[in-house]
Design an enzyme around this catalytic site. Structure first.
Site, mmCIF file in Angstrom:
data_model
loop_
_atom_site.group_PDB
_atom_site.id
_atom_site.type_symbol
_atom_site.label_atom_id
_atom_site.label_comp_id
_atom_site.label_asym_id
_atom_site.label_seq_id
_atom_site.Cartn_x
_atom_site.Cartn_y
_atom_site.Cartn_z
ATOM 1 N N PHE A 180 0.856 -1.187 0.000
ATOM 2 C CA PHE A 180 0.000 0.000 0.000
ATOM 3 C C PHE A 180 0.892 1.236 0.000
ATOM 4 C CE2 PHE A 180 -2.699 3.168 2.216
ATOM 5 C CZ PHE A 180 -3.814 3.132 1.390
ATOM 6 N N GLU A 181 0.809 2.047 -1.047
ATOM 7 C CA GLU A 181 1.758 3.148 -1.230
ATOM 8 C C GLU A 181 1.130 4.529 -1.068
ATOM 9 O OE1 GLU A 181 4.923 2.969 -1.576
ATOM 10 O OE2 GLU A 181 5.317 0.869 -2.079
ATOM 11 N N SER A 182 -0.010 4.632 -0.419
ATOM 12 C CA SER A 182 -0.710 5.913 -0.313
ATOM 13 C C SER A 182 -0.500 6.558 1.052
ATOM 14 C CB SER A 182 -2.211 5.711 -0.542
ATOM 15 O OG SER A 182 -2.468 5.185 -1.830
#
Length: 383
Positions: free
Chosen positions: A142-144
């Site tokens: 998850f890169e947010s």
């Protein structure tokens, strides 16, 4: 963790009529299991399509980002391959033949985190795909950016994903990639303790620790690596829930000024400074893969210099286009062995790297020897 539902029978090489019969029996038996179609086994040995059931004491968790070089990996200690590439059944067959898991590495769109309908559909799709392709789980990348007030939404995603995967396969592996330190590092305010409780383990991204300094520095300064791991431990996350991922790449900086002791400053570099929320943010330089770094080192003006404080080497070289000085910070077998040995002494679950395809698998004998040395350095964690 134990599966929420231990029933995970699937149709593999059965006929379609058998598939229908089993589906009807499942419905009339009142079972809440579902019969899921799995592609015929593509492996020469059909047992290699079975899920991996063994949980190793130590993990070598390998990130795969290219479909070109996996045959040249050193599989001696690999326990899991997390692939960002399109599914290749040959990788699955090889991994399973070595007793290693193959898991899908997947991001989730941050703007859909509060959308329960989208989330459930996403989870269902990933479970069906993993089952169909004989894969052993999922690595959630998850890169947010995430605020503290929304951290519960991420927990809901990971929890639903874990439950669904474990219902399909009790031996599945669920992992989650986290920044190099807890809290709100990289503006990702996760509930790390909850994530660790749900997942088999967390993969700590111990890299990209640059961006706040006007000077060239290590991608993974040793003090920051240790501080991050110690912070996770202080938060109550068990050692066997932590895997450290090191960089098999470095950063190449343009020096506007070369100060005493080879300190490379890029103050005044127009593309090196950005203003974000009123704060100066300094550029990270150009990312270089290890196989490129070793070539650039041959033409360096300083040779390899090891910085004891940061625990990483660097060198200077002349930019062939501008004639200016560049400085490249990176990791090599010596610096990585320090990190692997620290992971061992801290009794972490395992080690990892971003990523296994950044080495020279196709070059001359010297290049391949350097590649072998990078894999051999991992021995310091296992031996």
């Amino acid at each position: 963790m134990a599966a929420t539902n231990s029933c995970y029978s699937f149709v593999t090489m059965y006929s379609y009529s058998t598939f229908l019969l089993l589906s009807v029996l499942a419905v009339f038996s009142g079972s809440n299991c579902f019969v899921q179609h799995v592609d015929p086994c593509p492996c020469k040995d059909p047992t290699h399509c079975n899920f991996i059931t063994k949980t190793p004491e130590k993990e070598l968790f390998v990130f795969q980002a290219s479909d070109q070089y996996w045959t040249d990996y050193d599989w001696s200690y690999i326990t899991t391959v997390a692939t960002f590439t399109p599914y290749n059944p040959e990788v699955m067959c090889t991994a399973h033949s070595k007793g290693a898991r193959l898991v899908m590495a997947e991001d989730y769109p941050g703007n859909q985190l509060s959308n329960a309908t989208y989330r459930s559909a996403w989870v269902k799709q990933k479970v069906e795909l993993a089952t169909k392709q004989h894969m052993d789980g999922i690595n959630i990348d998850f890169e947010s950016v995430l605020s503290l007030k929304n951290s519960h939404l991420l927990i809901a995603l990971v929890n639903e994903t874990a439950q669904a995967f474990r219902t399909a396969n009790p031996h599945t592996q669920i992992t989650f990639d986290v920044p190099y330190g807890p809290g709100c590092t990289w503006s990702r305010c996760y509930d790390y303790k909850q994530l660790a409780a749900i997942c088999d383990f967390l993969v700590i991204m111990d890299y990209d620790m640059v961006g706040g300094s006007p000077y060239a520095v290590s991608n993974d300064g040793l003090k920051l690596v240790r501080l991050g791991i110690e912070s996770f431990q202080a938060d109550g996350i068990p050692n066997n829930k932590l895997v450290t991922a090191v960089p098999w790449y470095g950063y190449d900086f343009t020096c506007t000024h070369l100060l005493q002791d080879n300190i490379c400053s890029f103050i005044g570099q127009q593309d090196g400074v950005k203003i974000k929320n009123g704060v100066q943010m300094y550029g990270k330089g150009v990312q270089r893969q290890y196989k490129i770094i070793t070539q650039l080192l041959k033409n360096s003006t300083t040779g390899r210099i090891f910085n004891e404080t940061l625990g990483s080497p660097f060198f200077n070289y002349v930019d062939p286009t501008t004639g200016g000085i560049r400085q490249l910070w990176y990791d090599d077998p010596e610096s990585l062995m320090i990190r692997y040995s620290y992971a061992k002494s801290s009794q972490l679950r395992g080690v990892s790297m971003w990523n296994a395809d950044f080495l020279d698998y196709t070059g001359d004998p010297d290049g391949r020897a350097l590649t072998k040395a990078m894999w051999d350095a991992i021995n310091s964690f296992f031996l």
